[in-house]
Scaffold this motif. Structure first.
Motif, PDB file in Angstrom:
ATOM      1  N   SER A  48       0.843  -1.188   0.000  1.00  0.00           N
ATOM      2  CA  SER A  48       0.000   0.000   0.000  1.00  0.00           C
ATOM      3  C   SER A  48       0.887   1.250   0.000  1.00  0.00           C
ATOM      4  CB  SER A  48      -0.929   0.005   1.215  1.00  0.00           C
ATOM      5  OG  SER A  48      -0.198   0.164   2.410  1.00  0.00           O
ATOM      6  N   SER A  49       0.267   2.397  -0.224  1.00  0.00           N
ATOM      7  CA  SER A  49       1.025   3.646  -0.206  1.00  0.00           C
ATOM      8  C   SER A  49       0.147   4.774   0.302  1.00  0.00           C
ATOM      9  CB  SER A  49       1.552   3.978  -1.608  1.00  0.00           C
ATOM     10  OG  SER A  49       0.473   4.254  -2.477  1.00  0.00           O
ATOM     11  N   HIS A  50       0.802   5.849   0.720  1.00  0.00           N
ATOM     12  CA  HIS A  50       0.102   7.065   1.116  1.00  0.00           C
ATOM     13  C   HIS A  50       1.057   8.246   0.930  1.00  0.00           C
ATOM     14  CE1 HIS A  50       1.508   6.057   5.466  1.00  0.00           C
ATOM     15  NE2 HIS A  50       2.405   6.797   4.885  1.00  0.00           N
ATOM     16  N   VAL A  51       0.527   9.445   1.076  1.00  0.00           N
ATOM     17  CA  VAL A  51       1.334  10.657   0.993  1.00  0.00           C
ATOM     18  C   VAL A  51       1.301  11.288   2.383  1.00  0.00           C
ATOM     19  CG1 VAL A  51       1.639  12.889  -0.137  1.00  0.00           C
ATOM     20  CG2 VAL A  51       0.700  10.960  -1.425  1.00  0.00           C
ATOM     21  N   PRO A  52       2.292  10.977   3.242  1.00  0.00           N
ATOM     22  CA  PRO A  52       2.277  11.460   4.625  1.00  0.00           C
ATOM     23  C   PRO A  52       2.450  12.975   4.695  1.00  0.00           C
ATOM     24  CG  PRO A  52       4.328  10.312   4.160  1.00  0.00           C
ATOM     25  CD  PRO A  52       3.462  10.160   2.953  1.00  0.00           C
ATOM     26  N   GLN A  53       1.613  13.596   5.559  1.00  0.00           N
ATOM     27  CA  GLN A  53       1.666  15.037   5.717  1.00  0.00           C
ATOM     28  C   GLN A  53       0.980  15.456   7.005  1.00  0.00           C
ATOM     29  OE1 GLN A  53      -0.708  16.739   2.438  1.00  0.00           O
ATOM     30  NE2 GLN A  53      -1.420  14.656   2.152  1.00  0.00           N
ATOM     31  N   SER A  54       1.207  16.694   7.417  1.00  0.00           N
ATOM     32  CA  SER A  54       0.537  17.253   8.580  1.00  0.00           C
ATOM     33  C   SER A  54       0.478  18.770   8.418  1.00  0.00           C
ATOM     34  CB  SER A  54       1.275  16.896   9.866  1.00  0.00           C
ATOM     35  OG  SER A  54       0.640  17.505  10.978  1.00  0.00           O
ATOM     36  N   ALA A  55      -0.710  19.344   8.569  1.00  0.00           N
ATOM     37  CA  ALA A  55      -0.864  20.790   8.449  1.00  0.00           C
ATOM     38  C   ALA A  55      -0.363  21.512   9.695  1.00  0.00           C
ATOM     39  CB  ALA A  55      -2.323  21.135   8.187  1.00  0.00           C
ATOM     40  N   THR A  56      -0.383  20.830  10.847  1.00  0.00           N
ATOM     41  CA  THR A  56      -0.024  21.463  12.120  1.00  0.00           C
ATOM     42  C   THR A  56       1.175  20.826  12.796  1.00  0.00           C
ATOM     43  OG1 THR A  56      -1.585  20.042  13.288  1.00  0.00           O
ATOM     44  CG2 THR A  56      -2.413  22.164  12.541  1.00  0.00           C
ATOM     45  N   GLY A  57       1.691  19.732  12.246  1.00  0.00           N
ATOM     46  CA  GLY A  57       2.775  18.977  12.869  1.00  0.00           C
ATOM     47  C   GLY A  57       2.205  17.854  13.720  1.00  0.00           C
ATOM     48  N   CYS A  58       2.974  16.797  13.904  1.00  0.00           N
ATOM     49  CA  CYS A  58       2.515  15.658  14.693  1.00  0.00           C
ATOM     50  C   CYS A  58       3.706  14.849  15.177  1.00  0.00           C
ATOM     51  CB  CYS A  58       1.555  14.778  13.890  1.00  0.00           C
ATOM     52  SG  CYS A  58       2.247  14.092  12.375  1.00  0.00           S
ATOM     53  N   THR A  59       3.466  14.038  16.195  1.00  0.00           N
ATOM     54  CA  THR A  59       4.458  13.096  16.694  1.00  0.00           C
ATOM     55  C   THR A  59       3.906  11.708  16.441  1.00  0.00           C
ATOM     56  OG1 THR A  59       5.133  14.642  18.431  1.00  0.00           O
ATOM     57  CG2 THR A  59       5.769  12.334  18.709  1.00  0.00           C
ATOM     58  N   LEU A  60       4.712  10.869  15.781  1.00  0.00           N
ATOM     59  CA  LEU A  60       4.274   9.527  15.398  1.00  0.00           C
ATOM     60  C   LEU A  60       5.199   8.476  15.988  1.00  0.00           C
ATOM     61  CD1 LEU A  60       3.835  10.183  11.577  1.00  0.00           C
ATOM     62  CD2 LEU A  60       2.073  10.356  13.340  1.00  0.00           C
ATOM     63  N   PHE A  61       4.638   7.312  16.296  1.00  0.00           N
ATOM     64  CA  PHE A  61       5.424   6.130  16.615  1.00  0.00           C
ATOM     65  C   PHE A  61       5.231   5.200  15.429  1.00  0.00           C
ATOM     66  CE2 PHE A  61       5.854   1.810  18.224  1.00  0.00           C
ATOM     67  CZ  PHE A  61       7.106   1.884  18.796  1.00  0.00           C
ATOM     68  N   LEU A  62       6.317   4.890  14.710  1.00  0.00           N
ATOM     69  CA  LEU A  62       6.260   4.034  13.526  1.00  0.00           C
ATOM     70  C   LEU A  62       6.830   2.666  13.867  1.00  0.00           C
ATOM     71  CD1 LEU A  62       7.669   6.567  10.928  1.00  0.00           C
ATOM     72  CD2 LEU A  62       5.275   6.018  11.351  1.00  0.00           C
ATOM     73  N   PHE A  63       6.169   1.636  13.353  1.00  0.00           N
ATOM     74  CA  PHE A  63       6.601   0.268  13.597  1.00  0.00           C
ATOM     75  C   PHE A  63       6.533  -0.493  12.286  1.00  0.00           C
ATOM     76  CE2 PHE A  63       5.572  -4.152  14.955  1.00  0.00           C
ATOM     77  CZ  PHE A  63       6.749  -4.419  15.622  1.00  0.00           C
ATOM     78  N   TYR A  64       7.609  -1.213  11.975  1.00  0.00           N
ATOM     79  CA  TYR A  64       7.669  -2.033  10.762  1.00  0.00           C
ATOM     80  C   TYR A  64       7.776  -3.490  11.190  1.00  0.00           C
ATOM     81  CZ  TYR A  64       8.727   2.528   8.835  1.00  0.00           C
ATOM     82  OH  TYR A  64       8.683   3.859   8.497  1.00  0.00           O
ATOM     83  N   PRO A  65       6.649  -4.184  11.366  1.00  0.00           N
ATOM     84  CA  PRO A  65       6.667  -5.518  11.946  1.00  0.00           C
ATOM     85  C   PRO A  65       7.358  -6.581  11.099  1.00  0.00           C
ATOM     86  CG  PRO A  65       4.450  -4.952  11.242  1.00  0.00           C
ATOM     87  CD  PRO A  65       5.290  -3.729  11.086  1.00  0.00           C
ATOM     88  N   GLN A  66       7.454  -6.397   9.785  1.00  0.00           N
ATOM     89  CA  GLN A  66       8.067  -7.425   8.947  1.00  0.00           C
ATOM     90  C   GLN A  66       9.101  -6.844   8.005  1.00  0.00           C
ATOM     91  OE1 GLN A  66       4.822  -9.334   6.961  1.00  0.00           O
ATOM     92  NE2 GLN A  66       3.875  -9.996   8.847  1.00  0.00           N
ATOM     93  N   GLY A  67       9.561  -5.653   8.238  1.00  0.00           N
ATOM     94  CA  GLY A  67      10.463  -5.019   7.281  1.00  0.00           C
ATOM     95  C   GLY A  67      11.641  -4.526   7.902  1.00  0.00           C
TER      96      GLY A  67
END
Length: 67
Positions: A48-67
Motif C-alpha cells: 500500500s502507499s500514502h502521501v504522509p503530511q501534517s498541516a499542524t505537525g505531529c508526533t508519530l510512533f512508527l513500527f515495521y513488523p516485517q520489514g
C-alpha cells in the motif's frame, strides 16, 4: 518516534517489503486521504502507499513488523 513538522509529502510512501503501523502520539497526521488525530492507530499493509503530511505537525510512533 518521530516528530513531523508542518509538511506535505511530494510523493507516495510505498510500504515494501512489509507493512507499516503508525500510532499518532500528538497532533494530527494526514495520509493524503484523511486526518488521524492523536490516539489513532493506522495499519498500512505491504504494497500500500500514502502521501504522509501534517498541516499542524505531529508526533508519530512508527513500527515495521516485517520489514
Amino acid at each position: 518516534m518521530g516528530r513531523a513538522r508542518q509538511s506535505c509529502g511530494q510523493r507516495d510512501d510505498v510500504h515494501q517489503p512489509g507493512p507499516e503501523e503508525v500510532f499518532v502520539v500528538d497532533g494530527v497526521f494526514n495520509d493524503g486521504d484523511r486526518d488521524y488525530p492523536a490516539g489513532s492507530f493506522i495499519h498500512a499493509p505491504a504494497g500500500s502507499s500514502h502521501v504522509p503530511q501534517s498541516a499542524t505537525g505531529c508526533t508519530l510512533f512508527l513500527f515495521y513488523p516485517q520489514g
